[in-house]
Design a protein around this motif. Structure first.
Motif, short mmCIF file in Angstrom:
data_model
loop_
_atom_site.label_atom_id
_atom_site.label_comp_id
_atom_site.label_asym_id
_atom_site.label_seq_id
_atom_site.Cartn_x
_atom_site.Cartn_y
_atom_site.Cartn_z
N ASN A 40 -6.60 -0.81 1.14
CA ASN A 40 -7.37 -1.75 1.41
C ASN A 40 -8.91 -1.58 0.66
O ASN A 40 -8.94 -0.63 0.26
CB ASN A 40 -7.56 -1.89 3.03
N GLU A 43 -10.75 1.65 1.43
CA GLU A 43 -9.93 2.84 0.95
C GLU A 43 -9.97 2.75 -0.75
O GLU A 43 -9.68 3.89 -1.32
CB GLU A 43 -8.55 2.67 1.53
N SER A 44 -10.10 1.64 -1.25
CA SER A 44 -9.99 1.48 -2.74
C SER A 44 -11.22 2.15 -3.43
O SER A 44 -11.17 3.06 -4.63
CB SER A 44 -9.93 0.03 -3.12
N ASN A 415 -9.25 -3.54 -5.17
CA ASN A 415 -7.93 -2.99 -5.02
C ASN A 415 -7.82 -1.83 -6.19
O ASN A 415 -6.60 -1.62 -6.72
CB ASN A 415 -6.74 -3.89 -4.90
N ASN A 711 4.22 -7.60 4.99
CA ASN A 711 2.93 -7.01 5.67
C ASN A 711 2.47 -7.76 6.84
O ASN A 711 1.29 -8.02 6.71
CB ASN A 711 1.96 -6.98 4.22
#
Length: 782
Positions: A40, A43-44, A415, A711
């Motif tokens: 996400n 997190e990227s 991303n 997803n």
């Protein structure tokens, strides 16, 4: 004998309290728990920072971000380059907070009952974001340094200064708070004729840890300067409005605390020293101010940071300053500051005090197991983290499609972790993510990166941004540079793949037309089918700059009228707009980008801007000059067309040609009928017209977008119908969630009945219309 017993009892009380508080913060911070790579947005960038540290990229030159080479302390992301170093530093965080807070509690200013309540409230306070842990370090260090004169005070305050220097390399917002708080501690030392060590200790630790993380000492100043560049643009670029009632409640609680603090310092006999009063006030105000900015500039769940800071400040005051009667007043105020975060967490995530406490108990076994493994078999602890990271990379990078590109690669959409997981030679621009390139200095860094020899061989690109910004604001001022130096050669799930040209296109920007305008005034866009860049020059007033420092300036909006009648408003970041972005045609999708970047701007899917208007929120007259200037710069479409010819572009143009019959007869309407990479979205139920006069056959491509059934997508299917009047020529239902054969794009060729000049293409819902993201991928008329 009695004195010895008292000393022993105080020591036992100190140790037991310290163990309990360290345990609480240990379980909340989870210092040995590092997360594997994820996909996400947050997190990227966390993965990108960890990658940069592992690869030895220079923070301050190659990377300009508020996270540094020790970002894993804050992000909790696994960083293979220095796992044990990060683990030791992370362990020091809860240990230091527990010991320093216990030391402050043991001053015996608050009664025993109050101290027990303080520890209990710390235990139930929802420390969601990691900011509160790191920000508390310089706060407790300064409080220990100013509130007493003993050797223990000095040892705790100086060691806190050292740790503050280290964690500043993880989250730079700690740095300005540490400077203010430790400056107050040094002034206190000077007042007491002691050698001021706090700022020196922090600076030395900062430099040693920076070099120890693998960075060159020559990058220390560039790192500080680049972090200040990023921090200076944060308020105006990243602010989002939130709940006004929450802000009012926070300000009310903060003012109540400040009133209590003033009352204590002015009326309590222990605080006769005016210098000490001022220094204590400075430390509290600095802590509250940084917490307020961290929580309410971007007013979503970030506001919990501000509430946490207020809670810690109030409880510290109760422990060290308020005495027997007022300590309970402070505790009541602390309870009031704990409630709003739980209300927010309940509304957003279904969390409550009961679930949080239960999770803390459940996590204890796992965290103590980690501690045991780390202590007894650290190599096993590392191997477990590496295995988890390897598995996460394999899952994430499996379908990225980036493995085949052997050269260096950068990623514009947020991303970046996909490229890292795929094992690509990721070579990031300084700001890493597009939405953080929000002021002139950061834009200049990225421009120099792409203009220089270090520019990546490939660029993964897709338009679009966060917070309702214009889709062309993603590195928007650099688009002419991208057009000039890169050409589209492929498309992967996360965006187009642009390859560096052997010979860049030169002199792409043609004439510029400048228009003097003002806020709230509609401005006509020059009539031109060529790609058109727009730069908006807004001048902040002095008060606006002060507002940016203290809180945030008024929000700015761009409203665009398009040739099809659509009127769309976008979030505008003044400094980003000052550098310019592509206004017309509107580029919403990767397909749009291919057409515009290759000079094919005559397609009906491309919306052209007809007028623009800049508006601002309340109080903008105080923050900005009413007069603005707008520059429109035309790009040479002929040069773009002549320089862009390859198989991928030819295929994209054929795809655009196949959509033209539909788009010529049907007006785009957001959000249900828009262009998408697959073709045109026709969210069920929808009916479209298609002219087929004189044709004998029609071939159609259609399907459901993968997000409708992957997803978390919950579509129960949709149906596709083709009608000639009342005659149903095709009725095909797809349910890709359950039927594997329905997942790829479908095609059909139909004979057109004689005399029929108009067909109707319909998409119909399954049992429900939710998630029915149906699309038509192309129309081919014979």
């Amino acid at each position: 004998m009695r004195e010895n017993i008292n000393i022993i009892s105080r020591f036992v009380a100190f140790v037991s309290t310290a163990v309990l508080i360290v345990l609480i913060f240990y379980l909340k911070f989870k210092p040995l728990h590092f997360n594997p790579i994820g996909g996400n947005l947050d997190e990227s960038w966390q993965a990108a920072l960890a990658y940069a540290a592992e690869k030895g990229l220079r923070f301050g030159t190659d990377i300009a971000f508020t996270g540094g080479p020790l970002s894993g302390i804050y992000t909790r992301s696994f960083q293979n380059g220095a796992p044990f170093q990060l683990a030791i530093y992370s362990l020091a965080v809860p240990i230091y907070i527990g010991v320093s807070l216990t030391h402050l509690l043991q001053k015996n200013i608050a009664p025993l009952t109050a101290r027990v309540l303080i520890v209990a409230l710390i235990g139930i306070c929802p420390f969601v974001q990691k900011d509160i842990f790191l920000l508390s370090i310089p706060f407790f260090a300064a409080m220990s340094g100013v509130s007493g004169t003993g050797g223990a005070n000095r040892a705790i305050s100086v060691s806190g200064a050292v740790l503050a220097g280290i964690v500043s390399l993880s989250k730079f917002s700690v740095f300005p708070l540490a400077i203010l708080c430790l400056f107050a501690a040094d002034l206190s030392d000077l007042k007491q004729r002691r050698l001021p060590l706090h700022l020196a200790a922090m600076g030395l630790a900062f430099c040693v840890a920076f070099i120890g993380s693998g960075q060159d000492k020559s990058q220390i100043i560039p790192f500080i300067l680049s972090s200040l560049e990023v921090s200076s643009g944060y308020s105006s670029a990243m602010s989002i409005p939130g709940r006004s009632r929450e802000l009012a409640a926070y300000l009310g609680a903060s003012l109540a605390f400040i009133a209590l603090l003033f009352y204590v310092t002015l009326n309590d006999g222990r605080w006769r020293d005016v210098t000490r009063k001022l220094l204590i006030s400075l430390i509290f105000f600095a802590f509250l101010f940084i917490g307020f900015k961290a929580g309410f500039v971007r007013h979503d769940l970030h506001s919990i940071i501000a509430w946490n800071v207020l809670t810690v400040a109030v409880l510290t005051c109760a422990a060290t300053m308020c005495g027997r009667r007022l300590s309970f007043v402070a505790i009541l105020l602390a309870i009031a500051s704990i409630i709003p975060p739980y209300i927010l967490l309940s509304n957003e995530a279904g969390r409550s005090l009961l679930t949080d406490t239960g999770a803390l108990v459940r996590d204890a076994n796992e965290e103590f197991s980690l501690l045991k493994i780390f202590t007894v078999a650290p190599e096993q602890w590392l191997a477990d983290l590496q295995n988890t990271q390897t598995s996460a990379k394999a899952r994430l990078g499996e379908n990225s499609g980036l493995q085949k590109y052997q050269g260096t690669i950068d990623v514009v959409p947020s991303n970046q972790s996909l490229a890292i997981a795929a094992g690509s030679n990721y070579h990031p621009r300084p700001t890493i993510q597009e939405y953080t390139t929000y002021n002139s200095k950061l834009i200049a860094r990225n421009r120099a990166f792409f203009q220089g020899e270090q520019a990546p061989d490939y660029l993964v690109f897709a338009p679009g941004s966060i917070d309702g910004r214009h889709p062309a604001s993603a590195e928007g001022s650099l688009w002419p540079l991208f057009f000039s130096r890169y050409e589209p050669v492929d498309e992967q799930p996360q965006g187009l793949v642009l390859a560096k040209r052997t010979t860049p296109i030169t002199n792409l920007e043609a004439e510029t037309v400048s228009v003097e305008a003002s806020i709230d005034r509609e401005v006509e866009v020059p009539k031109d089918d060529a790609p058109l860049m727009m730069a908006v020059h807004v001048q902040p007033r002095l008060l606006g700059k002060i507002m940016d420092i203290l809180y945030r300036p008024p929000g700015t909006q761009l409203t665009v009228k398009y040739d099809d009648g659509a009127i769309i408003s976008y979030r505008l970041i003044p400094e980003m707009a000052d550098a310019g972005f592509l206004l017309s045609p509107l580029v919403n999708t990767t397909s749009d980008y291919v057409l515009v970047s290759t000079g094919r701007t005559g397609y009906p899917a491309l919306r052209r801007a007809r007028s623009v208007k800049i508006t601002m929120g309340g109080g903008h007259q105080l923050a900005y000059d009413d007069k603005i200037r707008i520059d429109f710069t035309r790009l040479d479409a002929a040069k773009l067309t002549a320089s862009n010819k390859n198989a991928f572009i030819d295929s994209a143009i054929r795809k655009a040609d196949s959509l033209t019959p539909l788009l010529r007869e049907n007006v785009l309407k957001e959000p249900s009928f828009i262009t998408i990479p697959e073709g045109v979205l026709a969210h069920a139920p929808m009916s479209l017209h298609l002219q087929v006069a004189g044709a004998s056959k029609v071939s159609l491509a259609f399907g459901l977008r993968t997000g409708a059934w992957q997803n978390g997508g919950a579509s129960d299917g949709a149906c596709f119908l083709v009608k000639a009047g009342d005659q149903v020529m095709m009725n095909r239902c797809l349910n890709p969630k359950d039927v594997e054969a329905d997942r790829p794009e479908q095609t059909v060729t139909l004979d057109i009945p004689k005399g029929v000049s108009n067909l109707t293409l319909e998409t119909a819902c399954g049992v429900s219309c939710g998630w029915d993201w149906a699309y038509w991928g192309g129309v081919y008329i014979e």
